[in-house]
Structure formats: structure tokens, C-alpha cells
Design a protein around this motif. Sequence first.
Motif, mmCIF file in Angstrom:
data_model
loop_
_atom_site.group_PDB
_atom_site.id
_atom_site.type_symbol
_atom_site.label_atom_id
_atom_site.label_comp_id
_atom_site.label_asym_id
_atom_site.label_seq_id
_atom_site.Cartn_x
_atom_site.Cartn_y
_atom_site.Cartn_z
ATOM 1 N N GLY A 89 26.821 32.075 50.980
ATOM 2 C CA GLY A 89 26.268 31.131 51.941
ATOM 3 C C GLY A 89 25.147 31.752 52.763
ATOM 4 O O GLY A 89 24.088 31.146 52.962
ATOM 5 N N ASP A 97 28.582 26.528 51.494
ATOM 6 C CA ASP A 97 29.365 27.735 51.221
ATOM 7 C C ASP A 97 30.044 28.257 52.480
ATOM 8 O O ASP A 97 31.203 28.691 52.434
ATOM 9 C CB ASP A 97 28.468 28.825 50.623
ATOM 10 C CG ASP A 97 28.351 28.719 49.115
ATOM 11 O OD1 ASP A 97 29.077 27.895 48.523
ATOM 12 O OD2 ASP A 97 27.554 29.457 48.512
ATOM 13 N N GLY A 113 23.757 26.747 51.527
ATOM 14 C CA GLY A 113 24.289 27.781 52.410
ATOM 15 C C GLY A 113 25.352 27.250 53.343
ATOM 16 O O GLY A 113 26.418 27.860 53.506
ATOM 17 N N TYR A 128 32.221 33.279 49.000
ATOM 18 C CA TYR A 128 31.590 32.057 49.524
ATOM 19 C C TYR A 128 30.764 32.375 50.770
ATOM 20 O O TYR A 128 29.642 31.890 50.939
ATOM 21 C CB TYR A 128 32.657 31.016 49.878
ATOM 22 C CG TYR A 128 33.175 30.229 48.701
ATOM 23 C CD1 TYR A 128 32.391 29.256 48.085
ATOM 24 C CD2 TYR A 128 34.462 30.444 48.210
ATOM 25 C CE1 TYR A 128 32.878 28.523 47.009
ATOM 26 C CE2 TYR A 128 34.951 29.720 47.133
ATOM 27 C CZ TYR A 128 34.151 28.756 46.539
ATOM 28 O OH TYR A 128 34.633 28.036 45.473
#
Length: 700
Positions: free
Chosen positions: A664, A679, A676, A660
Amino acid sequence: MIVNRTKALTIRTNYRFMVARLKKLILLTVCLASQAVAFAQLNVDRILTIGQNALYFEDYVLSIQYFNQAIKIKPYLAEPYMYRASAKLQLGDFQSAEEDCTKAIEINPFLPRAYYLRGFARKEMELYKEASNDFTKALEFTPNDSIYLMSRIESNSKANQLTQAINDIDLYLRYYPKKHYLLHYKGYCLLELQDTLQAENTFNKLIELDRNSYLGWSGRGLIYMLKKEYDKALKDYDNSIKLKSTYAGDYVNRGNINNDKQNYKQALIDYGNAIKYDSTEYLAYYNRGLLRSFLGDKNNALQDFNKVLKIDPAKTEAYLQKALTEESLGDYKSSIRDFEEVLKVYPYYIPAYEEISAMESKLGNEKLAFIYAQKAKNIYIDKKYNQKQKEKLAANNQMVSKAQKSTWKTKRDLFHQIALQNHPDSTNLYDENNSYKGLVQDKFTNLTNENDFVLSFITSKYQLRRTNLYHPKILEFNRKALIPVTLGISNIELPLTPELADVYFTAISKTSDSISKNKEKADFYFYRALEFTAVKDYIGALEDIRKSIELQPDNILSIFAKANIENKLINNKNWQEREPVEVQDPALSNFNLKKIDLSTYKFTCDAVMDEYDKVIKLCPDFSFAYYNKANILCTTRDFASAIQNYTKAIEIDSDFAEAYFNRGLTYLFIGEEAKGLADLSKAGELGIYKAYNLIQRFKK
């Protein structure tokens, strides 16, 4: 210039005060009223209690992990979502906090605190009308709650719903008549509504009720300035400043009055004090620069104009004054550059062309001087251009003073700006295992991807991350128990201390003995390859891992390790100059590493990714192969493919925090800000709490 506070009006709701009000609730422990309580429920209650205690003691990241567990066990409970939102708010993760509050409200629409927390999140995201609606809903349950009411006042004022804000202030004063300072806010709301008479009456009432507060004097001083009653304004500002005003605008405005009265020394002191209380108050620097330039202090004036442009590069009036000052100092080249900046915004400003023409002539550039003089002449002749000039420029070479938008065009510009801060000598890094308490979003972190995952016999992991570090293939391998250590996977590689190096060299010696004594050599070659990798002997490691794969072609762990080793060879800038590793223990002298013809050990990123693809083909649920491959794709700037691979890793392990985080950053780099930040928020929720610092920096 007059500093008007109406646009900067804030009624900052102290969220920590809200937390303080919950202290008693948060510190309550769960009482076991009956032995018949189900174990699962007891477990969730204890988890919630521990999480609330962590929240109380400002261990926000830790508290989120406990609330995560509670949600996983009992996803239909509203409270864990609400408490998790509270922690996320403290970390500045407003979007995710809003989502948690919405979930809590969907489960239980009778939680006023959930509405308040969502309203707070929305207010911080500048969704003021929606925030006001949430505070209204919270007030339906507790109509006289001061925090809820104050929050609605702030939201309504920022949403330009000033009449509603004034009504709420009157309501607040009925509940809490001694909160005189609210008359100050009411006065500015009235001023914004252009009801100057009522605004002045409100400030008069505040002065009457509390003569020892600077707020009333400050507000009325602004009224007098707007009415051009400067002597009255000066007296009120004198009173405000005597009462320890901390508002920079009071000092700027008094400085302007003193400047008009030719009391230049005091004006300079006032501008300096304004800067002392607010180092970002560009008007203090700008006005002081004008005064310094007028008094002949040209060099210090230049410093002030440069400071204005550092605060906001869009302040064209500062470019103009800076250009004029530089011209007077004979710095023609700098002056021309600054006049060019003015012309980018005001392309029909004749004096700029004329000044540039004159300076180019002094520099001996007659051709350029003629070109600029001709441009000025053409604009003057064309009445249409002349009209545009009049609309955009003030008289006597003064630029319009209306604030302009920031010159930062996109968040991608900010990405590159932040990236410039990342350097190997940074002293702002911190240890995730020991620094997760408090407002972690304020702790600077470098903007770099999380590391690759590697196989090792000595592994470390971050305390709070939820990434699944286990896989059936690793467990299956450990069940063989051929050596008395356990294989693990991690993206933390421990530094090779002398003591740890001795451990590995001893292990290499024992593994070499096992290779010579056992017929089934594949696993032992695999062991020794990892041991060689640990001591940075990537060539020895590669030779062993190749032998292991020859004996066991379908061993995904060996193939994965081979890809990692080859990747290290690519990334190790000095690997071609590797010297033999000297082992101090005489008993291990036969394991001194000899030089090898390195020309056969050169690889490409594509070759390494092919190895990861082999792992994926043999074992499609080995998430770490997708993740490492995505990291390589980021280095080759194939961001779309990188995102696909991070996504695949997340599909396999929904708690893959590092995937993640890296995805991101990748989204932010390509300009997809919303994805982004979402995440990064999820990465923070899963234990990579340094994500909160990046969220704050990208939102600025």
C-alpha cells in the motif's frame, strides 16, 4: 468580505449517536434456546457477540478481527459484514466499509442499518447523491427515523439538491416540531437558492420560536449584510454573540461592520475572537492583517498574512498584501519574491511589474528594473492583455477574493510532506500490542515499511495480526528437537537487554559444545548463527551459516537466514568499525569475538536478493522470502518489482498483513492512490491498525 455559511453548511450526523442507539442490541448475549443448536452456529454466534461487545467498548480493531472470523466460518451471513463496516467507519476506512455494506445488502437486502452505514460511508467520500439514495432506502423501512432523515438532509444539501433538502426539513419538523434549529438550515438552503425573502422569513420564524438561540440572529444578520443594511446586521450579530455564538463568521462579519464604522479597536477584538473559535478561518487573519497594516502595525500584519498562506498557500491576495507590507518596511527582496508569486497567477497584473521595477532600482539592479518596466509597458499597450487584466483583477489593487484551489498537486506531494514528519526521535510512536483501542486513526504513526521477517528462537508477534507465521519447513525443523527451544519467525526483533544478552551468550556456549561433540554439525551451526545474530555478531553468524549451508546445501532456512544476515551487514552503518564483544562471564571468555578482515564481507543488494531467489526456487511457497526481497527492492526504488513480490507473498498467504501494508505504501509513493488506500485498508482489517492513521492523513 462577507462570510457566507451556505457553502460551509454542514449538518453533521453524529455517528456515535447511532452506535449509542445500538447499545442494547450490541450488549445482548446469545441465549442457548435448545441443546440441538449446531456447534458451528453456536461458535459463530459467540464470535459475533464478542465482536459486538468489543465494538461497543470502542475496541474497533479487535472487533474487526472477530467479525473476520465469523465471515470466514459463515461467509453467507450478512450481519458480520455490516458490523465490520461499522467498526471500519469509526476508523475512517470509508471505502472498505462501503464494500462490506454492499456485501451485506447483497446477502440480505432487508437491513436498513446496512443501507444507513453505506450511506454514511458514501457521504464521507463525498458521493452525496449515492448516499442520499441509501438513506432513502433505509427510510423505506423506518420512515420517521430521525438519524436517517437528518443524514439525507445533509447529503442533499451537499449535493446541491436544495429543494429536496428543504422538503426533508419540513418533513422532519412534522415528525419532530420542537427541533427549531432545523429552520436555520432551511434558511441557508433558501438563501443558496437566492430566495432571500423566504430565507429572511424563515430566520424570523426561528427567532420568534427560540429567541435564546443565536442561530436565528446569526442567519438574519447575514441577510441584512447581503442587503447592505449594516445597522440592522450589527444589531443581529450583537444578539448572536451575546447568546454565545461559536460561529467564527459572526465575529468576522461584525468585525467588518465595525471596521467600516471606524471602530477599529472592536474590529480587532472581533477578528481575534473569530480566530479563537476557528483557527483555520483565513478571512479573520486576512482582514485583521489589512486593518493592522492600515493602522501602521506592519509587523503584526505580516504575521497575519503569513498565517493565511500557511492555511492555504493558494491565497494570492495574501501574497499581494504581504508584498506591499514588506515593501513599506523596506524588505525589498522579500517583497519581490511575493510579487513574483502574484504574477504566477496573474501574469498581466501591471502594478506588480511596476513595483518590482521600482524596488530593483532601489537595490541597484537597473537592468532588471528596466526589464520589469518594459514588461509593464508591453502589457499596457496590448489591448488583449489589458482585457485579461480587467477580467482577473478588481479595482484599486484589490485581488479577487474568490477561493482558489489548494496548491497540493498530487497525493505524492503529500507523501513527501508526511515523510518529512518521520524522524528517529519521534515521541508519537506507540506499542501495537497495547494501544489498539478506540479511534486508532488519530494516533500518529511513522510512514515506514514494516520490518523484514527473521528466524529466531525468541520471537514475538502482534496480538491482532492474522499473518500466518508458520511454515512446514519450520515445523519440520522443530520436530528434530535437537535443542530445548522452538524456532519461530517474526518481524519483531526484541531489544537486546543485558539479561537477554546473557541468555544468548550462555546458549552460544552450549551450542559450541554440541558442535564439538556431534558429527551432524549443520543444524548446530545454524543454531549458533541465529544466536550470534541476536547479539549483533553478524560476522560470526555469517561464518556459521556458511558452514551450515556447505553441509546442507538445500536447507532453505539456512539460506534464508544467510540472506537476512547479509542484509543486516549492508544496513548496519557501523559494522566496519565493530569492536570485539566483551563477555563478562569468565567462563565464556574464550568466546570473546575477535576482529576479522572485513574486506571479504561486503555485499550488494543484488547478492542478497539472489539468496532469496534460491529460497524461492527450492520452496516456492515460502512467502517471507518474497516479502523480504520486496523490502530490498523498495530501498533500491524498483517499485514495480517490489509490488510484484509483495503480490506473490499475498497470493501465498491471503492474510499477509505486512505485505498489504508495505505494498500500500509503495502504491501511494508511485501515485496509485486508490490501490494504495485499498491495501492499507486491508492491512488494517488484518490487524495493522496503524494503517488507519495513514488512511486519514492521505485523504486530507
